[in-house]
Design a protein around this motif. Structure first.
Motif, mmCIF file in Angstrom:
data_model
loop_
_atom_site.group_PDB
_atom_site.id
_atom_site.type_symbol
_atom_site.label_atom_id
_atom_site.label_comp_id
_atom_site.label_asym_id
_atom_site.label_seq_id
_atom_site.Cartn_x
_atom_site.Cartn_y
_atom_site.Cartn_z
ATOM 1 N N LEU A 37 0.827 -1.207 0.000
ATOM 2 C CA LEU A 37 0.000 0.000 0.000
ATOM 3 C C LEU A 37 0.860 1.255 0.000
ATOM 4 C CD1 LEU A 37 -2.866 -0.995 2.468
ATOM 5 C CD2 LEU A 37 -3.022 -0.742 -0.008
ATOM 6 N N ALA A 38 1.976 1.220 0.740
ATOM 7 C CA ALA A 38 2.874 2.377 0.775
ATOM 8 C C ALA A 38 3.559 2.571 -0.576
ATOM 9 C CB ALA A 38 3.906 2.209 1.877
ATOM 10 N N LEU A 39 3.908 1.468 -1.230
ATOM 11 C CA LEU A 39 4.516 1.560 -2.558
ATOM 12 C C LEU A 39 3.540 2.162 -3.570
ATOM 13 C CD1 LEU A 39 6.373 -1.883 -2.707
ATOM 14 C CD2 LEU A 39 7.459 0.372 -2.797
ATOM 15 N N GLU A 40 2.250 1.868 -3.390
ATOM 16 C CA GLU A 40 1.228 2.388 -4.306
ATOM 17 C C GLU A 40 0.688 3.744 -3.876
ATOM 18 O OE1 GLU A 40 -1.692 -0.659 -4.206
ATOM 19 O OE2 GLU A 40 -0.400 -2.193 -5.114
ATOM 20 N N GLY A 41 1.157 4.234 -2.696
ATOM 21 C CA GLY A 41 0.652 5.506 -2.185
ATOM 22 C C GLY A 41 -0.795 5.429 -1.761
ATOM 23 N N LYS A 42 -1.227 4.260 -1.282
ATOM 24 C CA LYS A 42 -2.639 4.056 -0.953
ATOM 25 C C LYS A 42 -2.877 3.758 0.529
ATOM 26 C CE LYS A 42 -3.942 2.396 -5.555
ATOM 27 N NZ LYS A 42 -4.497 1.256 -6.335
ATOM 28 N N LEU A 43 -1.925 4.096 1.398
ATOM 29 C CA LEU A 43 -2.148 3.875 2.830
ATOM 30 C C LEU A 43 -3.311 4.738 3.307
ATOM 31 C CD1 LEU A 43 1.432 3.777 4.387
ATOM 32 C CD2 LEU A 43 -0.241 1.927 4.420
ATOM 33 N N PRO A 44 -4.232 4.161 4.088
ATOM 34 C CA PRO A 44 -5.338 4.977 4.597
ATOM 35 C C PRO A 44 -4.855 5.927 5.691
ATOM 36 C CG PRO A 44 -5.406 2.798 5.578
ATOM 37 C CD PRO A 44 -4.310 2.761 4.543
ATOM 38 N N ARG A 45 -5.601 6.991 5.900
ATOM 39 C CA ARG A 45 -5.318 7.873 7.032
ATOM 40 C C ARG A 45 -5.964 7.248 8.259
ATOM 41 N NH1 ARG A 45 -7.796 11.273 10.258
ATOM 42 N NH2 ARG A 45 -6.769 13.142 11.071
ATOM 43 N N LEU A 46 -5.149 6.799 9.186
ATOM 44 C CA LEU A 46 -5.658 6.154 10.395
ATOM 45 C C LEU A 46 -6.173 7.203 11.383
ATOM 46 C CD1 LEU A 46 -2.756 3.587 10.897
ATOM 47 C CD2 LEU A 46 -4.894 3.268 9.635
ATOM 48 N N VAL A 47 -7.057 6.767 12.262
ATOM 49 C CA VAL A 47 -7.596 7.674 13.280
ATOM 50 C C VAL A 47 -6.466 8.239 14.137
ATOM 51 C CG1 VAL A 47 -8.015 5.803 14.954
ATOM 52 C CG2 VAL A 47 -9.357 7.916 15.071
ATOM 53 N N GLU A 48 -6.598 9.483 14.545
ATOM 54 C CA GLU A 48 -5.590 10.158 15.358
ATOM 55 C C GLU A 48 -6.225 10.704 16.636
ATOM 56 O OE1 GLU A 48 -3.913 13.168 12.891
ATOM 57 O OE2 GLU A 48 -3.088 11.749 11.432
ATOM 58 N N VAL A 49 -5.384 10.968 17.634
ATOM 59 C CA VAL A 49 -5.887 11.500 18.902
ATOM 60 C C VAL A 49 -6.646 12.798 18.666
ATOM 61 C CG1 VAL A 49 -5.238 12.435 21.158
ATOM 62 C CG2 VAL A 49 -4.075 10.403 20.275
ATOM 63 N N GLY A 50 -6.146 13.630 17.766
ATOM 64 C CA GLY A 50 -6.799 14.908 17.484
ATOM 65 C C GLY A 50 -8.178 14.769 16.873
ATOM 66 N N ASP A 51 -8.515 13.565 16.387
ATOM 67 C CA ASP A 51 -9.841 13.341 15.808
ATOM 68 C C ASP A 51 -10.916 13.139 16.875
ATOM 69 O OD1 ASP A 51 -8.792 13.390 13.223
ATOM 70 O OD2 ASP A 51 -8.438 11.223 13.194
ATOM 71 N N ILE A 52 -10.498 12.743 18.067
ATOM 72 C CA ILE A 52 -11.458 12.354 19.108
ATOM 73 C C ILE A 52 -12.177 13.587 19.654
ATOM 74 C CG2 ILE A 52 -11.798 11.173 21.305
ATOM 75 C CD1 ILE A 52 -10.905 9.356 18.988
ATOM 76 N N GLU A 53 -13.484 13.612 19.478
ATOM 77 C CA GLU A 53 -14.308 14.753 19.923
ATOM 78 C C GLU A 53 -14.836 14.562 21.347
ATOM 79 O OE1 GLU A 53 -15.431 17.493 18.129
ATOM 80 O OE2 GLU A 53 -14.754 17.062 16.091
ATOM 81 N N GLY A 54 -15.172 13.323 21.700
ATOM 82 C CA GLY A 54 -15.774 13.082 23.008
ATOM 83 C C GLY A 54 -15.176 11.882 23.702
ATOM 84 N N ASP A 55 -15.258 11.874 25.014
ATOM 85 C CA ASP A 55 -14.801 10.737 25.822
ATOM 86 C C ASP A 55 -16.046 10.118 26.441
ATOM 87 O OD1 ASP A 55 -13.568 8.927 27.484
ATOM 88 O OD2 ASP A 55 -12.068 10.324 28.226
ATOM 89 N N LEU A 56 -16.295 8.850 26.135
ATOM 90 C CA LEU A 56 -17.589 8.239 26.452
ATOM 91 C C LEU A 56 -17.557 7.240 27.602
ATOM 92 C CD1 LEU A 56 -18.834 7.827 22.792
ATOM 93 C CD2 LEU A 56 -19.514 9.558 24.456
ATOM 94 N N GLN A 57 -16.518 7.300 28.415
ATOM 95 C CA GLN A 57 -16.565 6.592 29.703
ATOM 96 C C GLN A 57 -15.634 7.281 30.674
ATOM 97 O OE1 GLN A 57 -16.171 2.449 32.178
ATOM 98 N NE2 GLN A 57 -15.776 2.312 30.003
ATOM 99 N N MET A 58 -16.207 7.825 31.744
ATOM 100 C CA MET A 58 -15.396 8.376 32.837
ATOM 101 C C MET A 58 -16.239 8.391 34.106
ATOM 102 S SD MET A 58 -15.136 12.460 32.047
ATOM 103 C CE MET A 58 -14.218 12.205 30.542
ATOM 104 N N HIS A 59 -15.539 8.375 35.237
ATOM 105 C CA HIS A 59 -16.196 8.216 36.537
ATOM 106 C C HIS A 59 -15.876 9.392 37.444
ATOM 107 C CE1 HIS A 59 -17.219 3.960 35.619
ATOM 108 N NE2 HIS A 59 -16.170 4.095 34.837
#
Length: 580
Positions: free
Chosen positions: A330-352
């Motif tokens: 995939l890297a040779l073809e330039g087709k690697l997907p953009r993986l999720v990043e910490v900066g993408d996270i909008e909400g935290d859905l478990q905390m006490h």
């Protein structure tokens, strides 16, 4: 047919074949074919027996016709004639020598043929007696390193692998300390820690520095309070043992060689082998020191990893997915997907919070979340049935709602606090709050905390009943594992994941380093069956909200993208998704 033979069994067998073929001196491409098959089998989430029955073994990446035939033979006969013949020629016991640093296939073959050494014990005896140094390519220095390697191997066998979180904490102390020195250009963890594996065997730290800074860097490293013992100290490599038993290796390189060194010491082994093969096709050789043009024997120095991959005609590959599988092509073809990043996270859905077993008030947790850039959070204090964690009665839960309403007015939309609960799933699969309470919550998170050793069938039905409840939105820390405390629950995960995909129930990737639940392999299995996910910290204190990056790394290792993670979406989109 032997049903107990699974993908991991086959992967381990093919790894052994690869090493034995190396010792024999076989063609490197044949050796690497077995290594690739082993790695891909470890990543395979489908049932091997079912793939065999359906004639689909060659659908597994790296499994061609020849290896598929060997898998078929193993499944049908319980053994592999090729392996039996190979081990009759190259003793299987030689594999133990491969674990010793400095003992590659050529040296193993040499000590076996010349000295009859076929075990670590015999190797140690020969080294202590000074016999090894007389062999070609050995000498006193190599003999000494082999003894050190045997000592380290014995120590490693006394302990299991260490959780990622433990290694990460140590690495932060080291990186921060060494980064203070003048002359230090870069500092980074490498190895399995940088690839964010769930567990690590040792801790690799790489430093790029000017030569006049080397001595003070080594002294600072060995003088750290977390160091128990110095095992080896040299001008470019120093090895220590941390308090607690984990071994740490510090390597220092010139800044101009940082790119190739960081790439090499990050690994994985199979990823590096694949890169070296690509380099050879371009008349280049690749080592930790440099790329070398083989035609004119000229070094090509790379001061960044990006340069290394660029010279090989590839896009840069995130460390989390460097396992020598599909990422290379995939890297040779330039087709690697953009993986999720910490900066993408909008909400935290478990905390006490202090309403149950948390250490901070809802206000304090919300302020920390806002500082981290979250736009919404879900308060999930435990339900009434989990008394040991201070679970909330229905009356106390409703009192909490009033506090949340008041805090939402204070935040004025800058951060939205959602009303939720971590609702206990009882032994029979029913939920700890009645439906009339659940339907008033913004988000319902179901969780199993007890009786995880139920009969496999009963436990599976319990999961499915909870997942299929129309008011359940998220299944928390699904497998229930706790590193060093509790293994994953023994359930039919394929059925459970199919039920989650069918009902639309989101699966939590619990980012807390004590859990990292789901595992990377189970995330991939669930994804392939159509599941969607959330990544939550399960924070019980404000600093634990920073654990989000552990969960994101787990998702990245499983190749998840932003669109696969529900809480990587704005609040409106998230709420629309769970309503559907």
């Amino acid at each position: 047919m032997r049903r107990e033979i699974d993908a991991d069994f086959l992967a381990n067998l093919f790894d052994r074949i690869a090493i034995l073929l190396e010792i024999k001196g076989e063609n490197p491409f044949k050796v690497n074919a077995y290594r690739r098959a082993a790695e891909n089998l470890r990543r395979e989430t489908r049932d091997i027996v079912e793939l065999y029955k359906e004639g689909k073994l060659t659908e597994i990446p790296g499994v061609g016709k020849a290896i598929a035939q060997k898998i078929t033979e193993i499944l049908e006969n319980g053994k592999l004639e090729f392996y039996d013949k190979l081990t009759a020629e190259i003793p299987e016991r030689l594999l133990s020598l491969y674990e010793v640093p400095e003992m590659g296939p050529k040296r193993i073959k040499l000590v076996w043929e010349k000295l009859g050494i076929d075990s670590v014990e015999k190797l140690e005896k020969a080294a202590l007696e000074g016999t090894l140094r007389s062999l070609p390519g050995f000498g006193p220095k190599i003999e000494s390193k082999i003894l050190e390697g045997i000592m380290a191997l014995k120590e490693r066998r006394l302990v299991s692998r260490y959780p990622l979180g433990e290694g990460w904490d140590l690495s932060r102390i080291i990186v921060n300390r060494l980064g203070e020195f003048e002359g230090v250009v870069f500092v980074s963890p490498a190895g399995s820690l940088r690839r964010m594996k769930e567990t690590i065997g040792d801790l690799d730290i790489l430093v790029a520095a000017e030569k006049d800074a080397t001595n003070k860097i080594i002294k600072a490293f060995t003088d750290l309070e977390i160091v128990e013992e110095v095992l080896l100290s040299g001008p470019t490599k120093t090895s220590i043992r941390f308090k607690g038993g984990l071994q740490g290796d510090l390597r220092i390189v010139e800044p101009s060689r940082w790119g190739t060194a960081l790439q090499y010491f990050t690994g994985s082994q199979q990823h590096n082998i694949s890169l070296r093969e690509i380099a050879l096709k371009k008349n280049l050789s690749l080592s930790e020191y440099a790329l070398t043009d083989k035609i004119n024997n000229k070094e090509i120095l790379c001061s960044s990893e990006e340069e290394v991959y660029e010279k090989l005609g590839m896009s840069w590959i995130p460390p989390e997915i460097r396992e020598g599988t599909i990422e290379i092509n995939l890297a040779l073809e330039g087709k690697l997907p953009r993986l999720v990043e910490v900066g993408d996270i909008e909400g935290d859905l478990q905390m006490h919070s202090t309403w149950s077993d948390g250490k901070r008030s809802i206000k304090e947790m919300a302020e920390k979340a806002y500082a981290l850039g979250r736009s919404y959070i879900l308060i999930t204090d435990h339900s009434q049935g989990l008394g040991i964690a201070g679970g909330l009665s229905i009356g106390r839960l409703m009192d909490q709602w009033h506090e949340i309403d008041e805090l939402n007015e204070i935040f004025e939309g800058k951060l939205v606090i959602l009303k939720g609960a971590e609702v206990e799933v009882r032994t029979d699969g029913t939920l700890d709050y009645p439906d009339e309470v659940l339907e008033r919550l913004d988000v319902v998170v179901a969780a199993l905390h007890s009786n995880l050793r139920q009969d496999r069938g009963q436990l599976t039905e319990r999961y499915i009943k909870a997942i299929s409840h129309p008011l359940v939105h998220i299944l928390a820390h699904p497998s229930g594992r706790l590193f060093g405390v509790r293994e994953e629950a023994n359930a039919d995960w394929e059925r459970i994941f199919k039920a989650a995909a069918s009902s639309g129930t989101l699966l939590e990737i619990n980012a807390h380093p004590s859990r990292l639940d789901l595992s990377e392999k189970k995330i991939r299995q669930a994804f392939n069956l159509g599941c969607k996910f959330v990544i939550s910290t399960d924070a019980h204190d404000i600093h634990e909200q920073e654990y989000m990056f552990f969960g994101v790394a787990q998702a990245r290792r499983a190749w998840l993208k932003r669109s696969d993670v529900a809480n990587a979406q704005p609040l409106k989109s998230f709420l629309e998704q769970i309503k559907r």
